[in-house]
Design a protein around this motif. Sequence first.
Motif, PDB file in Angstrom:
ATOM      1  N   ASN A  17      59.482  27.481  32.898  1.00  0.00           N
ATOM      2  CA  ASN A  17      60.506  27.207  31.887  1.00  0.00           C
ATOM      3  C   ASN A  17      61.165  25.854  32.101  1.00  0.00           C
ATOM      4  O   ASN A  17      61.456  25.146  31.137  1.00  0.00           O
ATOM      5  CB  ASN A  17      61.574  28.306  31.891  1.00  0.00           C
ATOM      6  N   ILE A  18      61.403  25.492  33.348  1.00  0.00           N
ATOM      7  CA  ILE A  18      61.999  24.181  33.624  1.00  0.00           C
ATOM      8  C   ILE A  18      61.078  23.081  33.134  1.00  0.00           C
ATOM      9  O   ILE A  18      61.501  22.146  32.456  1.00  0.00           O
ATOM     10  CB  ILE A  18      62.279  24.024  35.137  1.00  0.00           C
ATOM     11  N   ALA A  76      64.914  18.659  32.585  1.00  0.00           N
ATOM     12  CA  ALA A  76      65.609  18.435  33.853  1.00  0.00           C
ATOM     13  C   ALA A  76      65.096  17.190  34.554  1.00  0.00           C
ATOM     14  O   ALA A  76      63.925  16.848  34.464  1.00  0.00           O
ATOM     15  CB  ALA A  76      65.435  19.654  34.760  1.00  0.00           C
ATOM     16  N   LYS A  77      65.996  16.544  35.283  1.00  0.00           N
ATOM     17  CA  LYS A  77      65.627  15.416  36.125  1.00  0.00           C
ATOM     18  C   LYS A  77      65.464  15.850  37.573  1.00  0.00           C
ATOM     19  O   LYS A  77      64.760  15.216  38.337  1.00  0.00           O
ATOM     20  CB  LYS A  77      66.698  14.332  36.038  1.00  0.00           C
ATOM     21  N   CYS A  78      66.137  16.946  37.933  1.00  0.00           N
ATOM     22  CA  CYS A  78      66.114  17.404  39.316  1.00  0.00           C
ATOM     23  C   CYS A  78      65.967  18.925  39.357  1.00  0.00           C
ATOM     24  O   CYS A  78      66.608  19.637  38.585  1.00  0.00           O
ATOM     25  CB  CYS A  78      67.413  16.991  40.005  1.00  0.00           C
ATOM     26  N   VAL A  79      65.113  19.409  40.262  1.00  0.00           N
ATOM     27  CA  VAL A  79      64.903  20.842  40.465  1.00  0.00           C
ATOM     28  C   VAL A  79      65.021  21.110  41.965  1.00  0.00           C
ATOM     29  O   VAL A  79      64.467  20.375  42.778  1.00  0.00           O
ATOM     30  CB  VAL A  79      63.504  21.286  39.979  1.00  0.00           C
ATOM     31  N   ASN A  80      65.775  22.148  42.317  1.00  0.00           N
ATOM     32  CA  ASN A  80      65.911  22.561  43.713  1.00  0.00           C
ATOM     33  C   ASN A  80      65.361  23.965  43.855  1.00  0.00           C
ATOM     34  O   ASN A  80      65.691  24.854  43.064  1.00  0.00           O
ATOM     35  CB  ASN A  80      67.380  22.560  44.143  1.00  0.00           C
ATOM     36  N   ILE A  81      64.533  24.172  44.876  1.00  0.00           N
ATOM     37  CA  ILE A  81      63.992  25.495  45.177  1.00  0.00           C
ATOM     38  C   ILE A  81      64.313  25.801  46.640  1.00  0.00           C
ATOM     39  O   ILE A  81      63.891  25.072  47.534  1.00  0.00           O
ATOM     40  CB  ILE A  81      62.464  25.555  44.949  1.00  0.00           C
ATOM     41  N   LEU A  82      65.093  26.853  46.840  1.00  0.00           N
ATOM     42  CA  LEU A  82      65.461  27.278  48.183  1.00  0.00           C
ATOM     43  C   LEU A  82      64.948  28.689  48.411  1.00  0.00           C
ATOM     44  O   LEU A  82      65.156  29.568  47.566  1.00  0.00           O
ATOM     45  CB  LEU A  82      66.984  27.277  48.364  1.00  0.00           C
ATOM     46  N   SER A 108      67.216  26.059  40.894  1.00  0.00           N
ATOM     47  CA  SER A 108      68.221  25.472  40.007  1.00  0.00           C
ATOM     48  C   SER A 108      67.731  24.138  39.460  1.00  0.00           C
ATOM     49  O   SER A 108      66.906  23.462  40.069  1.00  0.00           O
ATOM     50  CB  SER A 108      69.551  25.304  40.744  1.00  0.00           C
ATOM     51  N   ASP A 109      68.246  23.796  38.286  1.00  0.00           N
ATOM     52  CA  ASP A 109      67.888  22.519  37.668  1.00  0.00           C
ATOM     53  C   ASP A 109      69.115  21.914  37.002  1.00  0.00           C
ATOM     54  O   ASP A 109      70.145  22.567  36.855  1.00  0.00           O
ATOM     55  CB  ASP A 109      66.747  22.689  36.656  1.00  0.00           C
ATOM     56  N   ASP A 110      68.994  20.654  36.620  1.00  0.00           N
ATOM     57  CA  ASP A 110      70.084  19.954  35.940  1.00  0.00           C
ATOM     58  C   ASP A 110      69.741  19.718  34.463  1.00  0.00           C
ATOM     59  O   ASP A 110      70.165  18.743  33.867  1.00  0.00           O
ATOM     60  CB  ASP A 110      70.392  18.635  36.639  1.00  0.00           C
ATOM     61  N   GLU A 119      70.449  28.222  36.894  1.00  0.00           N
ATOM     62  CA  GLU A 119      70.222  28.683  38.258  1.00  0.00           C
ATOM     63  C   GLU A 119      69.664  30.101  38.194  1.00  0.00           C
ATOM     64  O   GLU A 119      70.226  30.964  37.520  1.00  0.00           O
ATOM     65  CB  GLU A 119      71.527  28.674  39.045  1.00  0.00           C
ATOM     66  N   VAL A 120      68.560  30.321  38.879  1.00  0.00           N
ATOM     67  CA  VAL A 120      67.954  31.640  38.987  1.00  0.00           C
ATOM     68  C   VAL A 120      68.073  32.059  40.449  1.00  0.00           C
ATOM     69  O   VAL A 120      67.653  31.325  41.346  1.00  0.00           O
ATOM     70  CB  VAL A 120      66.462  31.621  38.572  1.00  0.00           C
TER      71      VAL A 120
END
Length: 86
Positions: free
Chosen positions: A5-6, A12-18, A31-33, A75-76
């Motif tokens: 989906n992102i 989005a310009k930035c995606v974080n996966i933790l 999460s994305d912006d 944010e998921v």
Amino acid sequence: GAVTNIIKHAKAKCVNILIYEEENTLLLNISDDGIGLARNVSDGLKSNIGLQSIFHRAKLLKGQAQINSNDKGTEVIVSIPLVFKN
């Protein structure tokens, strides 16, 4: 579902996966912006099979999923217990 989906919709310009473990729980935070769900999914989560599958898969593993979204991003959060109780 979330990353697809992102890529397809979020702009989005930035995606974080933790991915981490805390108190016998596996936590996944993506999460994305991007522009958020309200602007790219006409009927919210009900119309999005990919996001609904996140809830379904978490439930199958006795876990939970949460999706937070606004015009500053999405944010998921998925939590899966590592110790199963009968």
